[in-house]
Design an enzyme around this catalytic site. Structure first.
Site, PDB file in Angstrom:
ATOM      1  N   THR A 158       0.373  -1.367  -0.029  1.00  9.38           N
ATOM      2  CA  THR A 158       0.002   0.007  -0.513  1.00  9.38           C
ATOM      3  C   THR A 158       1.033   1.267   0.030  1.00  9.38           C
ATOM      4  N   GLY A 186       3.002  -2.264   7.889  1.00  8.17           N
ATOM      5  CA  GLY A 186       3.315  -3.186   9.427  1.00  8.17           C
ATOM      6  C   GLY A 186       4.652  -3.498   9.797  1.00  8.17           C
ATOM      7  N   GLU A 212      -6.462  -5.836   3.723  1.00 11.88           N
ATOM      8  CA  GLU A 212      -6.401  -7.321   2.508  1.00 11.88           C
ATOM      9  C   GLU A 212      -7.522  -7.692   2.039  1.00 11.88           C
TER      10      GLU A 212
HETATM   11  C1  LIG Z   1       6.954 -19.810  10.030  1.00 11.89           C
HETATM   12  C2  LIG Z   1       6.241 -20.544   9.361  1.00 11.89           C
HETATM   13  C3  LIG Z   1       5.441 -18.652   9.397  1.00 11.89           C
HETATM   14  C4  LIG Z   1       3.899 -18.994   9.539  1.00 11.89           C
HETATM   15  C5  LIG Z   1       2.859 -19.273  10.458  1.00 11.89           C
HETATM   16  C6  LIG Z   1       2.492 -18.421  10.683  1.00 11.89           C
HETATM   17  C7  LIG Z   1       1.295 -17.911  10.344  1.00 11.89           C
HETATM   18  C8  LIG Z   1       0.335 -17.033  11.041  1.00 11.89           C
HETATM   19  C9  LIG Z   1      -1.099 -17.429  10.797  1.00 11.89           C
HETATM   20  C10 LIG Z   1      -2.387 -17.278  11.644  1.00 11.89           C
HETATM   21  C11 LIG Z   1      -2.142 -16.422  12.494  1.00 11.89           C
HETATM   22  C12 LIG Z   1      -3.636 -15.429  12.757  1.00 11.89           C
HETATM   23  C13 LIG Z   1      -4.610 -14.600  12.235  1.00 11.89           C
HETATM   24  C14 LIG Z   1      -3.218 -12.907  12.294  1.00 11.89           C
HETATM   25  C15 LIG Z   1      -4.309 -12.694  11.031  1.00 11.89           C
HETATM   26  C16 LIG Z   1      -4.025 -10.338  11.803  1.00 11.89           C
HETATM   27  C17 LIG Z   1      -3.526  -9.939  10.879  1.00 11.89           C
HETATM   28  C18 LIG Z   1      -2.939  -8.934   9.979  1.00 11.89           C
HETATM   29  C19 LIG Z   1      -2.854  -8.568   9.456  1.00 11.89           C
HETATM   30  C20 LIG Z   1      -2.849  -7.802   7.908  1.00 11.89           C
HETATM   31  C21 LIG Z   1      -2.082  -6.401   7.695  1.00 11.89           C
HETATM   32  C22 LIG Z   1      -2.936  -6.074   6.208  1.00 11.89           C
HETATM   33  C23 LIG Z   1      -2.004  -6.521   4.806  1.00 11.89           C
HETATM   34  C24 LIG Z   1      -2.409  -5.515   4.366  1.00 11.89           C
HETATM   35  O1  LIG Z   1      -3.569  -4.539   4.001  1.00 11.89           O
HETATM   36  S1  LIG Z   1      -1.713  -6.004   2.961  1.00 11.89           S
HETATM   37  C25 LIG Z   1      -2.460  -4.915   1.510  1.00 11.89           C
HETATM   38  C26 LIG Z   1      -3.583  -5.794   0.752  1.00 11.89           C
HETATM   39  N1  LIG Z   1      -4.048  -4.903  -0.011  1.00 11.89           N
HETATM   40  C27 LIG Z   1      -4.933  -5.518  -0.475  1.00 11.89           C
HETATM   41  O2  LIG Z   1      -6.158  -6.596  -0.597  1.00 11.89           O
HETATM   42  C28 LIG Z   1      -6.074  -4.510  -2.191  1.00 11.89           C
HETATM   43  C29 LIG Z   1      -6.807  -5.148  -2.945  1.00 11.89           C
HETATM   44  N2  LIG Z   1      -6.985  -5.510  -4.404  1.00 11.89           N
HETATM   45  C30 LIG Z   1      -6.841  -6.420  -5.151  1.00 11.89           C
HETATM   46  O3  LIG Z   1      -6.620  -7.256  -4.587  1.00 11.89           O
HETATM   47  C31 LIG Z   1      -7.056  -5.655  -6.760  1.00 11.89           C
HETATM   48  O4  LIG Z   1      -7.038  -4.736  -6.694  1.00 11.89           O
HETATM   49  C32 LIG Z   1      -8.157  -5.848  -6.960  1.00 11.89           C
HETATM   50  C33 LIG Z   1      -8.346  -7.046  -7.161  1.00 11.89           C
HETATM   51  C34 LIG Z   1      -9.063  -5.302  -6.276  1.00 11.89           C
HETATM   52  C35 LIG Z   1      -8.151  -5.998  -8.738  1.00 11.89           C
HETATM   53  O5  LIG Z   1      -6.898  -5.521  -9.535  1.00 11.89           O
HETATM   54  P1  LIG Z   1      -7.155  -6.272 -10.460  1.00 11.89           P
HETATM   55  O6  LIG Z   1      -5.645  -6.707 -10.991  1.00 11.89           O
HETATM   56  O7  LIG Z   1      -7.234  -5.197 -11.522  1.00 11.89           O
HETATM   57  O8  LIG Z   1      -8.076  -7.636 -10.887  1.00 11.89           O
HETATM   58  P2  LIG Z   1      -9.500  -7.099 -11.447  1.00 11.89           P
HETATM   59  O9  LIG Z   1      -9.478  -6.829 -12.831  1.00 11.89           O
HETATM   60  O10 LIG Z   1     -10.136  -6.653 -10.920  1.00 11.89           O
HETATM   61  O11 LIG Z   1      -9.190  -8.762 -11.678  1.00 11.89           O
HETATM   62  C36 LIG Z   1      -8.474  -9.798 -13.234  1.00 11.89           C
HETATM   63  C37 LIG Z   1      -9.020 -11.420 -12.699  1.00 11.89           C
HETATM   64  O12 LIG Z   1      -8.131 -10.978 -11.391  1.00 11.89           O
HETATM   65  C38 LIG Z   1      -8.439 -11.913 -11.045  1.00 11.89           C
HETATM   66  N3  LIG Z   1      -7.941 -11.669  -9.677  1.00 11.89           N
HETATM   67  C39 LIG Z   1      -8.081 -10.828  -8.885  1.00 11.89           C
HETATM   68  N4  LIG Z   1      -7.364 -11.055  -7.817  1.00 11.89           N
HETATM   69  C40 LIG Z   1      -6.792 -11.964  -7.614  1.00 11.89           C
HETATM   70  C41 LIG Z   1      -6.368 -12.746  -6.903  1.00 11.89           C
HETATM   71  N5  LIG Z   1      -5.672 -12.815  -5.234  1.00 11.89           N
HETATM   72  N6  LIG Z   1      -6.493 -14.385  -6.816  1.00 11.89           N
HETATM   73  C42 LIG Z   1      -6.708 -15.063  -7.726  1.00 11.89           C
HETATM   74  N7  LIG Z   1      -7.341 -14.157  -9.277  1.00 11.89           N
HETATM   75  C43 LIG Z   1      -7.273 -12.727  -8.063  1.00 11.89           C
HETATM   76  C44 LIG Z   1      -9.839 -11.726 -10.924  1.00 11.89           C
HETATM   77  O13 LIG Z   1     -10.864 -13.017 -10.174  1.00 11.89           O
HETATM   78  C45 LIG Z   1     -10.295 -11.131 -12.611  1.00 11.89           C
HETATM   79  O14 LIG Z   1     -10.120 -12.916 -13.268  1.00 11.89           O
HETATM   80  P3  LIG Z   1     -11.354 -12.466 -14.197  1.00 11.89           P
HETATM   81  O15 LIG Z   1     -11.262 -14.547 -14.639  1.00 11.89           O
HETATM   82  O16 LIG Z   1     -10.511 -11.666 -15.107  1.00 11.89           O
HETATM   83  O17 LIG Z   1     -13.090 -12.255 -14.168  1.00 11.89           O
HETATM   84  C1  FAD Z   2      -4.576  -1.747  10.378  1.00 13.78           C
HETATM   85  C2  FAD Z   2      -3.949  -1.663   9.012  1.00 13.78           C
HETATM   86  C3  FAD Z   2      -2.791  -2.197   8.420  1.00 13.78           C
HETATM   87  C4  FAD Z   2      -2.208  -1.899   7.789  1.00 13.78           C
HETATM   88  N1  FAD Z   2      -1.646  -2.976   7.001  1.00 13.78           N
HETATM   89  C5  FAD Z   2      -0.940  -2.962   5.614  1.00 13.78           C
HETATM   90  C6  FAD Z   2       0.310  -3.925   5.375  1.00 13.78           C
HETATM   91  O1  FAD Z   2       1.012  -4.493   6.506  1.00 13.78           O
HETATM   92  N2  FAD Z   2       1.064  -3.752   4.323  1.00 13.78           N
HETATM   93  C7  FAD Z   2       0.143  -3.258   3.101  1.00 13.78           C
HETATM   94  O2  FAD Z   2       0.817  -3.238   2.151  1.00 13.78           O
HETATM   95  N3  FAD Z   2      -1.075  -2.331   3.108  1.00 13.78           N
HETATM   96  C8  FAD Z   2      -1.866  -2.806   4.695  1.00 13.78           C
HETATM   97  N4  FAD Z   2      -2.799  -1.853   5.136  1.00 13.78           N
HETATM   98  C9  FAD Z   2      -3.420  -1.285   4.386  1.00 13.78           C
HETATM   99  C10 FAD Z   2      -4.659  -1.952   3.418  1.00 13.78           C
HETATM  100  O3  FAD Z   2      -4.833  -2.946   2.784  1.00 13.78           O
HETATM  101  C11 FAD Z   2      -5.730  -0.910   2.367  1.00 13.78           C
HETATM  102  O4  FAD Z   2      -5.927   0.623   3.497  1.00 13.78           O
HETATM  103  C12 FAD Z   2      -6.138  -1.415   2.181  1.00 13.78           C
HETATM  104  O5  FAD Z   2      -5.887  -2.230   1.325  1.00 13.78           O
HETATM  105  C13 FAD Z   2      -8.076  -0.388   1.513  1.00 13.78           C
HETATM  106  O6  FAD Z   2      -7.273   0.373   0.489  1.00 13.78           O
HETATM  107  P1  FAD Z   2      -7.190   2.090   0.644  1.00 13.78           P
HETATM  108  O7  FAD Z   2      -6.919   2.821   1.900  1.00 13.78           O
HETATM  109  O8  FAD Z   2      -6.362   2.073  -0.575  1.00 13.78           O
HETATM  110  O9  FAD Z   2      -8.181   1.981   0.491  1.00 13.78           O
HETATM  111  P2  FAD Z   2      -9.692   3.066  -0.855  1.00 13.78           P
HETATM  112  O10 FAD Z   2      -9.220   1.660  -2.017  1.00 13.78           O
HETATM  113  O11 FAD Z   2      -8.686   4.055  -1.284  1.00 13.78           O
HETATM  114  O12 FAD Z   2     -10.778   2.895  -0.539  1.00 13.78           O
HETATM  115  C14 FAD Z   2     -11.288   4.265  -0.475  1.00 13.78           C
HETATM  116  C15 FAD Z   2     -12.917   4.296  -0.311  1.00 13.78           C
HETATM  117  O13 FAD Z   2     -12.957   3.700  -2.029  1.00 13.78           O
HETATM  118  C16 FAD Z   2     -14.005   2.514  -2.427  1.00 13.78           C
HETATM  119  N5  FAD Z   2     -13.559   2.349  -3.753  1.00 13.78           N
HETATM  120  C17 FAD Z   2     -11.872   1.326  -4.065  1.00 13.78           C
HETATM  121  N6  FAD Z   2     -11.592   1.267  -4.647  1.00 13.78           N
HETATM  122  C18 FAD Z   2     -13.645   1.046  -5.502  1.00 13.78           C
HETATM  123  C19 FAD Z   2     -14.587   0.008  -6.884  1.00 13.78           C
HETATM  124  N7  FAD Z   2     -13.217  -0.368  -7.004  1.00 13.78           N
HETATM  125  N8  FAD Z   2     -15.273   0.273  -6.893  1.00 13.78           N
HETATM  126  C20 FAD Z   2     -15.846   0.826  -5.077  1.00 13.78           C
HETATM  127  N9  FAD Z   2     -15.295   1.410  -4.894  1.00 13.78           N
HETATM  128  C21 FAD Z   2     -14.790   1.711  -4.753  1.00 13.78           C
HETATM  129  C22 FAD Z   2     -13.838   2.017  -1.265  1.00 13.78           C
HETATM  130  O14 FAD Z   2     -14.946   0.962  -1.261  1.00 13.78           O
HETATM  131  C23 FAD Z   2     -13.741   2.962  -0.131  1.00 13.78           C
HETATM  132  O15 FAD Z   2     -15.110   3.052   0.384  1.00 13.78           O
HETATM  133  C24 FAD Z   2      -2.905  -2.061   6.682  1.00 13.78           C
HETATM  134  C25 FAD Z   2      -4.247  -1.314   6.840  1.00 13.78           C
HETATM  135  C26 FAD Z   2      -4.688  -0.945   7.915  1.00 13.78           C
HETATM  136  C27 FAD Z   2      -6.234  -0.182   7.937  1.00 13.78           C
END
Ligand SMILES: CCCCCCCC/C=C\CCCCCCCCCCC/C=C/C(=O)SCCNC(=O)CCNC(=O)[C@H](O)C(C)(C)COP(=O)(O)OP(=O)(O)OC[C@H]1O[C@@H](n2cnc3c(N)ncnc32)[C@H](O)[C@@H]1OP(=O)(O)O
Ligand code: FAD
Length: 634
Positions: A150, A189, A407
């Site tokens: 991000t 994080g 996520e």
């Molecule tokens: C030693 C051993 C180690 C392990 C042991 C410990 C393990 C721990 C286990 C348990 C512990 C307890 C759990 C703790 C949990 C709490 C902690 C969590 C901390 C998390 C902190 C946060 C981190 C983050 O936030 S990281 C950043 C996250 N960001 C996102 O998720 C971004 C979201 N956006 C997207 O994913 C993409 O932009 C999108 C999917 C929205 C759009 O992508 P785009 O490329 O534009 O794709 P699109 O045109 O929409 O679709 C094209 C086709 O691709 C397919 N597709 C999209 N995404 C995926 C995918 N992920 N996988 C597969 N396919 C995908 C989509 O369906 C389309 O397919 P089509 O056929 O063309 O329709």
């Molecule tokens: C506690 C916490 C921990 C995090 N840890 C990590 C980390 O470790 N690593 C990391 O990389 N990131 C991390 N993040 C970031 C996190 O992954 C992003 O904040 C999250 O993916 C949302 O993206 P954004 O902030 O750009 O929100 P945006 O996408 O800008 O969302 C703003 C608004 O826009 C809307 N929107 C966006 N796109 C669309 C669409 N296509 N259609 C309709 N509505 C849409 C959303 O629904 C939302 O209402 C963390 C976030 C938090 C809160």
């Protein structure tokens, strides 16, 4: 003489004559008796260590002191890992989430991203050589990593990430740069002070062409001094691309461009379990407190009743209690799918990838949003004391609402689910969901309000709402709207369809688990009551969806309402026994409202006494500010 263990008399009465074996439910939730034994041994091993206890409540420390204290304990936990009775991975899983981990690290684990995302990224996307080089170093904590995707300007739209990794064939190096303020990595994080390495997601440029986002291993800080490496702000670093698609000089397209998104799928899967653990904590706290708290007058002249005896309180707490079982069983199903899909992907078989993506997005969005709503209801059900920081509700709520955003922001994930459903429905293809979408209920749409009949209604709603959304898309298409405009103008329908599909998966998981499970009759009875309560609750909450897609009548709804309130009354006597079955230690609940012995008021009083403000009768600020005001005759 052994000290008499206090037990609140009301809680004691609630626990008498429990009709089922609580341990049987504990074993069910742990995954078997052996897992329960292992968990309890690990809990004793960790929670008996005095060095892991907080000298003062974390809420009274400064930001920097909180960080230092959590880091101290996190590092101590890692030292204890080697001797853990449960083994490395089960211990890590327990220490990284909302259960045992949050009992020790109440403000968060500075090393969580290292284990939850950094190592899984290496395991899922690194080449054999890269894994040989980095994994051991990561396992041995000779490096601390995070997952930096991000940016200030982008979190959702990964194809819009601005960080660039340009391959220089002359030096055979990748040049990573943040070309603008909005390209700065933001949110990861541990990135601020803890990690010295990161998996950085960047747009790969080679031969002047952008090949999309790819993961890169980047060293952030000097391993000895922990100082940021030179140029770290503008990121002119010597990164290594973590994937096997780059053969220097030539870019080899991956079989599926979304494999680089695999780490996010893993976390979405484990987050479902984690928010369920948090929900279990909230329900336990609120249920025990609601059986200790006596308030108002139910029957004129009678003693104040336990607030749990109000139907309104049962309506608040029993659906979330049922949800903890529903979400746990669905998360178990998803975890099994994840392993199957991952094993197949490792063999080059990507067929289940769309199902895994669709279902992980659906369940992560559903479990996190429902858990957040339910945790807030639990907090409110405890009145003023539920608002106190020491109740632990504010922290639990902060953790589950974070999961609605990280996520993958939930709305965005719902739209991903809808994309998958529309494609599956139109192409009559796909795997898991096909049984719902294609195996739709044929025959007359008459409604029977048995458990099976209600599940059929969920299927009709799941299929029907996809068809309604498709009809909207087609209508827009016929009006000449471009596909992206039609998609945007159908978003409300698409999200409803996605949510109905997610609910169907949870309902089917719950019902099927009760059918398949080897349960004693008393446990089956109480879990079946919870299952029926929950699926009726959701139907009543979303009755519009069912009216739209079936022949549900007002009469049916009135009948279901009656059944619902009957089930509230039937389950009420077992509420405390059910939360006791979660076997959550007081240290994990970390709340005077939810303690096992119900000694709520004394514990609240003791917690309040810990406040620095209560260490003196008159705070120094009186003399500095209040006294002059009082004398100033404004
Ligand atoms: C030693 C051993 C180690 C392990 C042991 C410990 C393990 C721990 C286990 C348990 C512990 C307890 C759990 C703790 C949990 C709490 C902690 C969590 C901390 C998390 C902190 C946060 C981190 C983050 O936030 S990281 C950043 C996250 N960001 C996102 O998720 C971004 C979201 N956006 C997207 O994913 C993409 O932009 C999108 C999917 C929205 C759009 O992508 P785009 O490329 O534009 O794709 P699109 O045109 O929409 O679709 C094209 C086709 O691709 C397919 N597709 C999209 N995404 C995926 C995918 N992920 N996988 C597969 N396919 C995908 C989509 O369906 C389309 O397919 P089509 O056929 O063309 O329709
Ligand atoms: C506690 C916490 C921990 C995090 N840890 C990590 C980390 O470790 N690593 C990391 O990389 N990131 C991390 N993040 C970031 C996190 O992954 C992003 O904040 C999250 O993916 C949302 O993206 P954004 O902030 O750009 O929100 P945006 O996408 O800008 O969302 C703003 C608004 O826009 C809307 N929107 C966006 N796109 C669309 C669409 N296509 N259609 C309709 N509505 C849409 C959303 O629904 C939302 O209402 C963390 C976030 C938090 C809160």
């Amino acid at each position: 003489m052994s000290k008499e263990i206090y037990e609140n008399p009301d809680l004691k009465k609630e626990r008498q004559n429990c009709p089922f074996n609580k341990e049987e439910i504990t074993h069910l939730l742990d995954g078997g008796k052996e897992k329960t034994i292992e968990r309890k041994q690990l809990e004793n091993y960790i929670l008996s260590d005095e060095q892991l206890k907080d000298a003062v409540p974390m809420e009274y420390l400064s930001h920097a002191d909180k960080y230092a204290e959590e880091l101290r304990k996190a590092c101590l936990l890692m030292h204890k890992l080697a001797d853990s009775p449960a083994g490395q991975v089960p211990t890590l899983r327990a220490l990284m989430g909302a259960g045992l981990g949050s009992a020790v690290l109440k403000e968060g684990n500075p090393l969580a991203l290292h284990y939850v995302m950094f190592i899984p990224a290496l395991m899922g996307q690194g080449t054999i050589d890269q894994q040989a080089k980095w994994l051991e170093k990561a396992y041995n904590l000779n490096m601390i990593g995070t997952y930096a995707q991000t940016e200030l300007g982008h979190g959702t739209f990964l194809r819009g990430l601005e960080t660039r990794a340009t391959y220089d064939p002359k030096t055979q190096e990748f040049i990573l740069e943040s070309p603008s303020l909005t390209a700065y990595k933001w949110w990861p994080g541990s990135l601020g002070k803890t990690a010295n390495y990161a998996v950085v997601m960047a747009q790969l440029y080679t031969k002047g062409k952008c090949e999309g986002t790819h993961p890169f291993m980047v060293q952030l800080r000097d391993e000895e001094t922990h100082e940021p490496l030179p140029g770290i702000v503008n990121m002119w670093l010597n990164p290594v691309c973590i994937s096997s698609y780059i053969h220097y000089g030539t870019y080899v397209k991956p079989t599926n461009s979304k494999l680089s998104y695999a780490t996010m799928v893993f976390v979405r899967v484990v987050v479902c379990q984690d928010v369920t653990t948090n929900l279990r904590k909230a329900v336990t706290i609120a249920t025990r407190y609601s059986c200790v708290r006596r308030q108002s007058e139910l029957k004129p002249g009678d003693r104040e009743p336990q607030v749990m005896d109000y139907q309104a309180q049962q309506n608040k707490l029993l659906p979330p209690l049922a949800a903890t079982f529903a979400f746990q069983l669905a998360a178990d199903h998803l975890w099994n799918l994840y392993h199957t899909a991952n094993n197949n992907i490792e063999q080059g078989d990507l067929e289940l990838l769309p199902d895994l993506h669709g279902l992980s997005c659906a369940l992560k969005a559903l479990c996190s949003s429902e858990a957040a709503n339910f945790v807030e209801v639990c907090r409110q059900s405890c009145g003023g004391h539920g608002y106190m920081s020491c109740s632990n509700f504010p922290r639990i709520y902060g953790q589950v609402t974070a999961a609605e955003t990280y996520e993958g922001e939930n709305t965005v994930l719902w739209l991903q689910v809808a994309r998958y459903l529309v494609k599956t429905r139109k192409e009559q293809s796909g795997g898991l969901s096909v049984k719902y979408l294609i195996g739709e209920e044929k025959g007359p749409k008459t409604v029977d309000t048995t458990l099976e009949g209600i599940v059929k209604l969920y299927r009709r709603a799941a299929v029907g709402l996809v068809d309604v959304a498709i009809a909207e898309l087609d209508k827009s298409g016929r009006k000449g709207e471009a596909p992206h405009d039609a998609w945007n103008h159908a978003a409300v329908y698409l999200i409803k369809a996605a949510q109905a599909h997610a609910r169907l998966f949870v309902v089917e998981s719950f019902v099927d688990s009760l059918k398949e499970g080897k349960l004693s009759a008393p446990v089956r009875t109480v879990l079946s009551q919870l299952c029926e309560l929950f699926i009726i609750y959701w139907l009543l909450e979303r009755s519009g969806d069912f009216f739209l897609c079936s022949n549900l009548t007002k009469q049916d709804l009135l009948l279901l309402n009656s059944k619902y309130v009957e089930l509230l009354a039937a389950i009420r006597p077992q509420a405390v026994n059910l939360v006791d079955s979660f076997d959550l230690r007081d240290e994990v609940l970390n709340s005077p409202l939810g303690c096992w012995d119900g000694n709520v008021y004394q514990r609240l009083f003791d917690e309040a006494a810990k406040s620095p403000l209560n260490q003196s009768n008159v705070h120094e600020s009186f003399h500095k500010y209040l006294k002059p005001l009082l004398k100033s005759n404004l």
